[in-house]
Structures are given as structure tokens and as C-alpha cells.
Enzyme design. Structure first.
Site, PDB file in Angstrom:
ATOM      1  N   THR A  86      -1.503  -5.319  11.267  1.00  8.48           N
ATOM      2  CA  THR A  86      -0.728  -6.055  12.271  1.00  8.48           C
ATOM      3  C   THR A  86      -0.912  -5.514  13.679  1.00  8.48           C
ATOM      4  O   THR A  86      -1.172  -6.270  14.624  1.00  8.48           O
ATOM      5  CB  THR A  86       0.774  -6.015  11.903  1.00  8.48           C
ATOM      6  OG1 THR A  86       0.943  -6.333  10.526  1.00  8.48           O
ATOM      7  CG2 THR A  86       1.565  -6.967  12.766  1.00  8.48           C
ATOM      8  N   ARG A 142      -5.696  -7.401   4.442  1.00  7.05           N
ATOM      9  CA  ARG A 142      -6.153  -6.039   4.148  1.00  7.05           C
ATOM     10  C   ARG A 142      -5.993  -5.766   2.654  1.00  7.05           C
ATOM     11  O   ARG A 142      -5.041  -6.246   2.034  1.00  7.05           O
ATOM     12  CB  ARG A 142      -5.325  -5.028   4.950  1.00  7.05           C
ATOM     13  CG  ARG A 142      -5.826  -3.594   4.861  1.00  7.05           C
ATOM     14  CD  ARG A 142      -4.912  -2.667   5.641  1.00  7.05           C
ATOM     15  NE  ARG A 142      -5.475  -1.317   5.746  1.00  7.05           N
ATOM     16  CZ  ARG A 142      -4.822  -0.271   6.260  1.00  7.05           C
ATOM     17  NH1 ARG A 142      -3.581  -0.424   6.729  1.00  7.05           N
ATOM     18  NH2 ARG A 142      -5.397   0.914   6.313  1.00  7.05           N
ATOM     19  N   GLY A 157      -5.628   4.102   9.723  1.00  3.23           N
ATOM     20  CA  GLY A 157      -6.301   2.811   9.805  1.00  3.23           C
ATOM     21  C   GLY A 157      -7.629   2.790   9.072  1.00  3.23           C
ATOM     22  O   GLY A 157      -8.464   1.924   9.312  1.00  3.23           O
ATOM     23  N   SER A 212      -0.523   2.765   3.317  1.00  3.59           N
ATOM     24  CA  SER A 212      -0.058   2.720   4.699  1.00  3.59           C
ATOM     25  C   SER A 212       1.439   2.444   4.753  1.00  3.59           C
ATOM     26  O   SER A 212       2.180   3.036   5.549  1.00  3.59           O
ATOM     27  CB  SER A 212      -0.825   1.645   5.474  1.00  3.59           C
ATOM     28  OG  SER A 212      -0.451   1.619   6.828  1.00  3.59           O
ATOM     29  N   HIS A 254       5.418 -12.089   9.330  1.00  5.91           N
ATOM     30  CA  HIS A 254       4.989 -11.698   7.989  1.00  5.91           C
ATOM     31  C   HIS A 254       5.301 -12.794   6.977  1.00  5.91           C
ATOM     32  O   HIS A 254       5.137 -12.604   5.772  1.00  5.91           O
ATOM     33  CB  HIS A 254       5.686 -10.403   7.544  1.00  5.91           C
ATOM     34  CG  HIS A 254       5.254  -9.185   8.303  1.00  5.91           C
ATOM     35  ND1 HIS A 254       3.936  -8.917   8.601  1.00  5.91           N
ATOM     36  CD2 HIS A 254       5.979  -8.135   8.802  1.00  5.91           C
ATOM     37  CE1 HIS A 254       3.871  -7.756   9.253  1.00  5.91           C
ATOM     38  NE2 HIS A 254       5.079  -7.284   9.396  1.00  5.91           N
TER      39      HIS A 254
END
Length: 336
Positions: free
Chosen positions: A81, A169, A303, A177, A144
Site C-alpha cells: 500500500t 502481493r 519490503g 509484514s 482495502h
């Protein structure tokens, strides 16, 4: 962790203090479950929400009417995001900021989440009818929500469909994450038992905005049915071929790079500006706080693609892969 042991830093979207009587009645009729920390989640039309988030989603559907040239960025929580927001903002406003040496680029002094506000977590979480006219056009929003949920609002708009960009992703990296994000957000170091509870919640699909594979499928199918207005991007492909993907993004947004811009290095400048390494080292993102009261540094970590290998056992990874493969079977959407 039991819900009664409410963390001091519980974000507003996880609470239940901004819900109308009508929505409370609705919630009482919905299937419920608990997240890995013991907080109640409710399933509305196939998607799980905390009460405050559900209220905001309903308000978005009832009141949000995007303009034709507005842009909506969609993603899984912790699914790329922050990077997508910075890239789209930089691409869209490159003439105003990037090519003007007299101006300081907003990304150098503001968190990407403050430049691109969330519809349901920020704007409609604070007001049933926020004043969107104060934002310049085209405005960039983020969400979202699943595409079918978002379209409950956009189909009521009198203008043509707005552009929707979705970044997808891999779920294993998204999970890892998300785990680190929750530790930072709640300012605690959760134990292995909590890690396994969160993993189980992901596998069952009982997470905020879950099941995540359903969200992915909604945007995948939308991109196949409406290529002009829905762009499906893979986080891993942006990492692997950033120049190609950013040019693809600009073309979709009807602001393609000119030959002169490409030769002058505009794409490379945007990628350098928006790199997570650069953004995470900025003072505003190291020590600042976003408009909704969350520390800016919470949104930045590695990331990296494949970091899940440092956290998941082979058995966990296989369970994820088997679930995703089964759920996506026949859709044409696959993961490595």
C-alpha cells in the site's frame, strides 16, 4: 491476548465506539469470530470487519460518489500500500513537483498515507459525509475493500467509472509484514503462540478484510472484465521490473511518460524518490505521526520479496500455498 486487556494503542478502526444503532442491529445478526488477539470480527457479505470499520464501509457505500477522474488505490493490508501510494502520487503530480526545482516534493515532508487518504479508515471513519470538495481533482483515495464492496458506491455515481489500481502481493510476505506491523502498532513484542494464532487466522480467512484470496480474486476478475478502469499490478513485478511497471501505471492513468521525460530520467527519479529505503530514512517517516494518529515508522520495514522464508516453517508455507492454490483454481491467477 484477551480483548479485555485492551492495548493502549488500539487504532480506531479496531474499536466499536462509532457504530449507529442501525449498524449495531445489523452486527447482531452477522456471523462472528475472534481475531488472534481476541477482538470480535463480523462477517458482512463474505468479508470480515471490526465494528467501526464496518460502519465506515457502509457509509462509503451510502455516500461516496467518486468523480470521473478520481483514482482509487486498493490493496491488502501490508500488501504494498505505502509504495503504491507514493508511486501514483509522484507519477500523477510529476510536472508540478518533480520537474519544478522551486518546489519541495510533498513526499519529502509528508507520509504517503497523509497524501493519499483511506476512504474507510480515515475519511468515513471520522464523518458519515466528509467534505471531499476540499481535495484537488483528480483526487487519489485508497481502500482495502473488495472490489464488489467498493462498486456498491461507485455504481451509484452519476459520472463514468473512476480508475482503480490494485497491487497484489504474495500472501506469505503479506502475512509476515502484517505480523511485524501489528507488533509495532501495538508497541509490544508478541510471542510465538500469538504468531501461530495469527497464522491460523490467515489460513481460515478470519482477518480484517479477509479472506484475502477473495479480495485478490475480486480485483483480478475486475481487471479482466474492465481493463480500461481496473489495473491489476503485482508487487513482485514492480520489484523485478520497476521501469516497465511504472510506465505501465502512468499509461493506465492517462498520463504516459513522453519520450523527452524518459530520456531525461523522469521514471528513474520517481523510483529513487519513492524507494522504501529513501522514504523510510526521511525525518517525517522516522519520527512523525500520520493524521489518524499512527506512528509513521510503523508503515516501513524491508519490503523484500521472499522474506517469509525467514519466518515460516516449510509446513506453514505449504499450508499457505495449498490454500491459495485451491481457492484460486480456475481463475487464471497464480503465484510462484
Amino acid at each position: 491476548m484477551e480483548a479485555s486487556q485492551e492495548p493502549q494503542h488500539l487504532p480506531n478502526y479496531m474499536k466499536d465506539d462509532n457504530v449507529s444503532q442501525e449498524t449495531k442491529k445489523l452486527i447482531s445478526s452477522l456471523p462472528s469470530d475472534k481475531d488472534f488477539m481476541g477482538y470480535n470480527l463480523y462477517n458482512y457479505k463474505g468479508c470480515w470487519y471490526y465494528p467501526n470499520t464496518l460502519q465506515a464501509v457502509l457509509d462509503v457505500q451510502d455516500h461516496f460518489r467518486p468523480r470521473e477522474n478520481d483514482i482509487i488505490l486498493a490493496s491488502l493490508p501490508k500488501g504494498g500500500t505505502t509504495w503504491l501510494k507514493s508511486l501514483v502520487f509522484a507519477v500523477l503530480h510529476r510536472e508540478k513537483y518533480l520537474e519544478n526545482p522551486q518546489t519541495t516534493h510533498p513526499l519529502l515532508s509528508q507520509n504517503p498515507h497523509d497524501l493519499v487518504p483511506f476512504l474507510e479508515i480515515e475519511l468515513y471513519a471520522s464523518s458519515q459525509t466528509p467534505d471531499l470538495t476540499k481535495f484537488p481533482s483528480p483526487m487519489i483515495f485508497s481502500t482495502h475493500m473488495h472490489l464488489n464492496t467498493l462498486r456498491e458506491a461507485t455504481k451509484k455515481s452519476s459520472s463514468s467509472p473512476c480508475k482503480v489500481v490494485y497491487v497484489c502481493r504474495g500472501l506469505k510476505d503479506t502475512f509476515v509484514s502484517g505480523w511485524h506491523y501489528k507488533n509495532k502498532l501495538h508497541r509490544t513484542e508478541m510471542d510465538q503462540a500469538s504468531f501461530e494464532l495469527l497464522f491460523d487466522s490467515y489460513c481460515r480467512g478470519v482477518t480484517l478484510y479477509g479472506p484475502y484470496w477473495e479480495q485478490m480474486l475480486s480485483y483480478w476478475k475486475g481487471s479482466l472484465e474492465d481493463k480500461e478502469n481496473v489495473l491489476f499490478m503485482r508487487y513482485e513485478e514492480i520489484v523485478e521490473e520497476p521501469l516497465i511497471q511504472v510506465k505501465r501505471l502512468a499509461g493506465f492513468l492517462n498520463c504516459p511518460f513522453t519520450k523527452e521525460e524518459e530520456e531525461g530520467g523522469s521514471v528513474e527519479k520517481i523510483l529513487k524518490l519513492c524507494s522504501l529505503r529513501n522514504l523510510s530514512n526521511l525525518e517525517t517517516n522516522k519520527n512523525g505521526t500520520t493524521r489518524i494518529g499512527i506512528d509513521s515508522n510503523v508503515f516501513f520495514r524491508k519490503g523484500e520479496v521472499g522474506d517469509w522464508k525467514n519466518h515460516l516453517t516449510p509446513q506453514m508455507a505449504k499450508r499457505f500455498d495449498d490454500i491459495v492454490e485451491g481457492r484460486l483454481q480456475g481463475s487464471g491467477l497464480t503465484f510462484q
